[in-house]
Design a protein around this motif. Structure first.
Motif, PDB file in Angstrom:
ATOM      1  N   MET A   1     -23.994 -76.828 -30.507  1.00 41.71           N
ATOM      2  CA  MET A   1     -23.099 -77.942 -30.153  1.00 41.71           C
ATOM      3  C   MET A   1     -23.542 -78.586 -28.838  1.00 41.71           C
ATOM      4  O   MET A   1     -23.703 -77.896 -27.847  1.00 41.71           O
ATOM      5  CB  MET A   1     -21.664 -77.426 -29.973  1.00 41.71           C
ATOM      6  CG  MET A   1     -20.732 -78.521 -29.479  1.00 41.71           C
ATOM      7  SD  MET A   1     -19.208 -77.895 -28.811  1.00 41.71           S
ATOM      8  CE  MET A   1     -18.257 -77.740 -30.294  1.00 41.71           C
ATOM      9  N   PRO A   2     -23.750 -79.889 -28.872  1.00 46.37           N
ATOM     10  CA  PRO A   2     -24.107 -80.534 -27.600  1.00 46.37           C
ATOM     11  C   PRO A   2     -22.942 -80.493 -26.621  1.00 46.37           C
ATOM     12  O   PRO A   2     -21.808 -80.749 -26.994  1.00 46.37           O
ATOM     13  CB  PRO A   2     -24.439 -81.968 -28.008  1.00 46.37           C
ATOM     14  CG  PRO A   2     -23.878 -82.169 -29.358  1.00 46.37           C
ATOM     15  CD  PRO A   2     -23.663 -80.829 -29.990  1.00 46.37           C
ATOM     16  N   GLU A   3     -23.243 -80.121 -25.383  1.00 46.00           N
ATOM     17  CA  GLU A   3     -22.231 -80.103 -24.337  1.00 46.00           C
ATOM     18  C   GLU A   3     -22.608 -81.137 -23.283  1.00 46.00           C
ATOM     19  O   GLU A   3     -23.533 -81.924 -23.495  1.00 46.00           O
ATOM     20  CB  GLU A   3     -22.106 -78.687 -23.754  1.00 46.00           C
ATOM     21  CG  GLU A   3     -21.672 -77.673 -24.823  1.00 46.00           C
ATOM     22  CD  GLU A   3     -21.553 -76.246 -24.313  1.00 46.00           C
ATOM     23  OE1 GLU A   3     -21.303 -76.053 -23.117  1.00 46.00           O
ATOM     24  OE2 GLU A   3     -21.711 -75.318 -25.119  1.00 46.00           O
ATOM     25  N   LEU A   4     -21.928 -81.126 -22.165  1.00 45.66           N
ATOM     26  CA  LEU A   4     -22.123 -82.160 -21.143  1.00 45.66           C
ATOM     27  C   LEU A   4     -23.598 -82.516 -20.874  1.00 45.66           C
ATOM     28  O   LEU A   4     -23.943 -83.698 -20.913  1.00 45.66           O
ATOM     29  CB  LEU A   4     -21.406 -81.725 -19.851  1.00 45.66           C
ATOM     30  CG  LEU A   4     -21.414 -82.692 -18.675  1.00 45.66           C
ATOM     31  CD1 LEU A   4     -20.230 -82.441 -17.768  1.00 45.66           C
ATOM     32  CD2 LEU A   4     -22.695 -82.673 -17.870  1.00 45.66           C
ATOM     33  N   PRO A   5     -24.478 -81.547 -20.620  1.00 44.92           N
ATOM     34  CA  PRO A   5     -25.856 -81.926 -20.273  1.00 44.92           C
ATOM     35  C   PRO A   5     -26.588 -82.670 -21.391  1.00 44.92           C
ATOM     36  O   PRO A   5     -27.307 -83.631 -21.131  1.00 44.92           O
ATOM     37  CB  PRO A   5     -26.533 -80.581 -19.974  1.00 44.92           C
ATOM     38  CG  PRO A   5     -25.407 -79.664 -19.625  1.00 44.92           C
ATOM     39  CD  PRO A   5     -24.269 -80.098 -20.495  1.00 44.92           C
ATOM     40  N   ASN A 182     -18.801 -73.581 -25.336  1.00 40.30           N
ATOM     41  CA  ASN A 182     -19.025 -72.145 -25.446  1.00 40.30           C
ATOM     42  C   ASN A 182     -20.312 -71.694 -24.757  1.00 40.30           C
ATOM     43  O   ASN A 182     -20.347 -70.646 -24.119  1.00 40.30           O
ATOM     44  CB  ASN A 182     -19.058 -71.755 -26.932  1.00 40.30           C
ATOM     45  CG  ASN A 182     -18.876 -70.269 -27.127  1.00 40.30           C
ATOM     46  OD1 ASN A 182     -18.252 -69.607 -26.301  1.00 40.30           O
ATOM     47  ND2 ASN A 182     -19.428 -69.739 -28.196  1.00 40.30           N
ATOM     48  N   ALA A 183     -21.365 -72.490 -24.849  1.00 38.43           N
ATOM     49  CA  ALA A 183     -22.653 -72.070 -24.285  1.00 38.43           C
ATOM     50  C   ALA A 183     -22.636 -72.123 -22.754  1.00 38.43           C
ATOM     51  O   ALA A 183     -22.928 -71.130 -22.077  1.00 38.43           O
ATOM     52  CB  ALA A 183     -23.772 -72.952 -24.828  1.00 38.43           C
ATOM     53  N   TYR A 184     -22.275 -73.263 -22.194  1.00 37.68           N
ATOM     54  CA  TYR A 184     -22.359 -73.381 -20.734  1.00 37.68           C
ATOM     55  C   TYR A 184     -21.271 -72.581 -20.020  1.00 37.68           C
ATOM     56  O   TYR A 184     -21.457 -72.193 -18.861  1.00 37.68           O
ATOM     57  CB  TYR A 184     -22.395 -74.849 -20.300  1.00 37.68           C
ATOM     58  CG  TYR A 184     -23.745 -75.464 -20.610  1.00 37.68           C
ATOM     59  CD1 TYR A 184     -24.866 -75.140 -19.851  1.00 37.68           C
ATOM     60  CD2 TYR A 184     -23.921 -76.294 -21.698  1.00 37.68           C
ATOM     61  CE1 TYR A 184     -26.129 -75.645 -20.163  1.00 37.68           C
ATOM     62  CE2 TYR A 184     -25.175 -76.814 -22.025  1.00 37.68           C
ATOM     63  CZ  TYR A 184     -26.277 -76.480 -21.254  1.00 37.68           C
ATOM     64  OH  TYR A 184     -27.509 -76.964 -21.566  1.00 37.68           O
ATOM     65  N   SER A 185     -20.161 -72.285 -20.691  1.00 39.44           N
ATOM     66  CA  SER A 185     -19.181 -71.410 -20.035  1.00 39.44           C
ATOM     67  C   SER A 185     -19.767 -69.997 -19.896  1.00 39.44           C
ATOM     68  O   SER A 185     -19.580 -69.346 -18.867  1.00 39.44           O
ATOM     69  CB  SER A 185     -17.844 -71.401 -20.777  1.00 39.44           C
ATOM     70  OG  SER A 185     -18.011 -71.065 -22.131  1.00 39.44           O
ATOM     71  N   ASP A 186     -20.510 -69.532 -20.901  1.00 38.08           N
ATOM     72  CA  ASP A 186     -21.193 -68.230 -20.765  1.00 38.08           C
ATOM     73  C   ASP A 186     -22.189 -68.271 -19.603  1.00 38.08           C
ATOM     74  O   ASP A 186     -22.268 -67.331 -18.808  1.00 38.08           O
ATOM     75  CB  ASP A 186     -21.977 -67.897 -22.049  1.00 38.08           C
ATOM     76  CG  ASP A 186     -21.094 -67.301 -23.146  1.00 38.08           C
ATOM     77  OD1 ASP A 186     -19.906 -67.038 -22.882  1.00 38.08           O
ATOM     78  OD2 ASP A 186     -21.597 -67.113 -24.270  1.00 38.08           O
ATOM     79  N   GLU A 187     -22.938 -69.357 -19.523  1.00 37.94           N
ATOM     80  CA  GLU A 187     -23.966 -69.466 -18.482  1.00 37.94           C
ATOM     81  C   GLU A 187     -23.336 -69.507 -17.085  1.00 37.94           C
ATOM     82  O   GLU A 187     -23.800 -68.842 -16.164  1.00 37.94           O
ATOM     83  CB  GLU A 187     -24.800 -70.739 -18.709  1.00 37.94           C
ATOM     84  CG  GLU A 187     -25.582 -70.741 -20.000  1.00 37.94           C
ATOM     85  CD  GLU A 187     -26.556 -69.569 -20.101  1.00 37.94           C
ATOM     86  OE1 GLU A 187     -26.409 -68.791 -21.045  1.00 37.94           O
ATOM     87  OE2 GLU A 187     -27.444 -69.418 -19.235  1.00 37.94           O
ATOM     88  N   VAL A 188     -22.288 -70.304 -16.952  1.00 39.97           N
ATOM     89  CA  VAL A 188     -21.606 -70.445 -15.660  1.00 39.97           C
ATOM     90  C   VAL A 188     -21.076 -69.093 -15.185  1.00 39.97           C
ATOM     91  O   VAL A 188     -21.256 -68.710 -14.026  1.00 39.97           O
ATOM     92  CB  VAL A 188     -20.455 -71.481 -15.776  1.00 39.97           C
ATOM     93  CG1 VAL A 188     -19.475 -71.345 -14.624  1.00 39.97           C
ATOM     94  CG2 VAL A 188     -21.014 -72.897 -15.860  1.00 39.97           C
ATOM     95  N   SER A 240     -33.649 -73.001 -24.891  1.00 39.55           N
ATOM     96  CA  SER A 240     -34.599 -72.271 -24.048  1.00 39.55           C
ATOM     97  C   SER A 240     -34.076 -72.139 -22.614  1.00 39.55           C
ATOM     98  O   SER A 240     -34.479 -71.248 -21.887  1.00 39.55           O
ATOM     99  CB  SER A 240     -35.964 -72.957 -24.063  1.00 39.55           C
ATOM    100  OG  SER A 240     -35.892 -74.186 -23.371  1.00 39.55           O
ATOM    101  N   GLY A 241     -33.178 -73.027 -22.204  1.00 38.92           N
ATOM    102  CA  GLY A 241     -32.670 -72.975 -20.840  1.00 38.92           C
ATOM    103  C   GLY A 241     -31.525 -71.992 -20.645  1.00 38.92           C
ATOM    104  O   GLY A 241     -31.144 -71.703 -19.522  1.00 38.92           O
ATOM    105  N   LEU A 242     -30.971 -71.475 -21.736  1.00 38.47           N
ATOM    106  CA  LEU A 242     -29.811 -70.583 -21.620  1.00 38.47           C
ATOM    107  C   LEU A 242     -30.257 -69.157 -21.286  1.00 38.47           C
ATOM    108  O   LEU A 242     -31.211 -68.651 -21.866  1.00 38.47           O
ATOM    109  CB  LEU A 242     -29.007 -70.588 -22.923  1.00 38.47           C
ATOM    110  CG  LEU A 242     -28.447 -71.953 -23.348  1.00 38.47           C
ATOM    111  CD1 LEU A 242     -27.792 -71.867 -24.725  1.00 38.47           C
ATOM    112  CD2 LEU A 242     -27.449 -72.488 -22.324  1.00 38.47           C
ATOM    113  N   ARG A 243     -29.547 -68.519 -20.358  1.00 38.48           N
ATOM    114  CA  ARG A 243     -29.964 -67.180 -19.920  1.00 38.48           C
ATOM    115  C   ARG A 243     -29.200 -66.060 -20.620  1.00 38.48           C
ATOM    116  O   ARG A 243     -29.713 -64.952 -20.761  1.00 38.48           O
ATOM    117  CB  ARG A 243     -29.780 -67.044 -18.404  1.00 38.48           C
ATOM    118  CG  ARG A 243     -30.569 -68.106 -17.643  1.00 38.48           C
ATOM    119  CD  ARG A 243     -30.750 -67.700 -16.211  1.00 38.48           C
ATOM    120  NE  ARG A 243     -29.470 -67.455 -15.542  1.00 38.48           N
ATOM    121  CZ  ARG A 243     -29.366 -67.058 -14.286  1.00 38.48           C
ATOM    122  NH1 ARG A 243     -30.455 -66.840 -13.566  1.00 38.48           N
ATOM    123  NH2 ARG A 243     -28.186 -66.879 -13.735  1.00 38.48           N
TER     124      ARG A 243
END
Ligand code: ZN
Length: 292
Positions: A1-5, A182-188, A240-243
């Motif tokens: 899912m595309p998020e803000l970035p 969901n993705a960037y909340s995990d990253e944050v 690839s940018g997700l940790r």
């Protein structure tokens, strides 16, 4: 899912290619995607694209004051086409194509445009034609944008104060903060070294400041990486940018611990126990059932 970035990068991508061009026609293929009736989608034909903006995860094409707004949802994406002159007419109900926006031909006779597509069976992609982006209910109810200048640590503190919600859920709530999924909340939370289940209202002032820093740097870095990429390359770049997100079983690149996940009915979260939960794995009902 595309998020803000990703949506920010898509907006920039479209801004460079579509602004100043006349819309020839907008073909709606997946009728359930179109959520508005007035103005009609045909009203966009003949209008000029004057701007492209992002509101949370919504993409907003300003066409002489009439707005074509899109929410790509979980399986949606945008595909740029350099030339749609030879494109076949689209038949409803076949394949992932939901909406096709055809731009008027330019000097060399090519008619570029873009297509909104949606993979999977859950059809959630939404398109709105409105006079004001605020007429879209999901935009009207958006919380503050985390990249806006007034999203300060104090502003975040005010949002969290008194909240009994788990921080993971709060970060994903578009009415609270716009654009994080969901993705960037995990990253944050990984960057902030914070348990996803921590209760938002219990954060100390120092933790609020750390969380703020994690939100802003994570999103800014992702926007920076996505900037200038073609729409088709954004999905791979995001991945690839997700940790931690989507990396269950892999090693945390910060501490080397194994990334774990907690599953829910239709989603899952990933985290690093050493970085985020004092080394203790979080309870996962589905997993513990399997282990019995
Ligand atoms: Zn770690």
């Amino acid at each position: 899912m595309p998020e803000l970035p990703e949506v920010e990068a898509l907006a920039e991508f479209l801004r460079e290619r579509a602004v100043g061009r006349v819309i020839a026609a907008v073909d709606v293929v997946a009728f359930q995607a179109l959520k508005t009736v007035d103005p009609p989608v045909t009203a966009l034909g003949g209008l000029t694209v004057t701007g492209v903006a992002r509101h949370g995860k919504f993409l907003d094409l300003d066409c002489d004051g009439t707005h074509l707004v899109t929410h790509l949802a979980r399986g949606g994406w945008l595909r740029w086409r350099d030339d749609l002159t030879g494109a076949k007419p689209v038949r409803p109900g076949k394949g992932p194509l939901a909406v096709r926006v055809r731009l008027a031909p330019d000097g060399d006779g090519r008619a570029p445009g873009f297509e909104l597509t949606e993979a999977g069976t859950q059809k959630r992609l939404a398109v709105y034609v409105v006079r004001d982006p605020g007429d879209v209910p999901g935009i009207a109810s958006l919380g503050p944008d985390p990249l806006a200048a007034d999203f300060t640590p104090e502003a975040l503190g005010a949002i969290l104060a008194g909240s009994r919600t788990q921080i993971k859920g709060l970060l994903r709530d578009q009415k609270v903060i716009a654009g994080i999924g969901n993705a960037y909340s995990d990253e944050v939370l990984h960057v902030a070294r914070m348990s996803p289940f921590k209760i938002a209202g219990t954060l100390t002032e120092a933790q609020v400041a750390e969380l703020h820093e994690a939100i802003v740097t994570t999103l800014r870095d992702a926007v920076e990486r996505a900037r200038g990429l073609a729409a088709k390359d954004l999905k791979a770049e995001k991945k690839s940018g997700l940790r931690v997100h989507g990396r269950t079983g892999e090693k945390c690149e910060v501490c080397g611990d194994t990334i774990r996940e907690v599953s829910f009915a239709d989603s899952s979260l990933q985290y690093c126990p050493t970085c985020q939960t004092g080394g203790k794995p979080l309870a996962d009902r589905r997993l513990s059932k399997l282990l019995k």
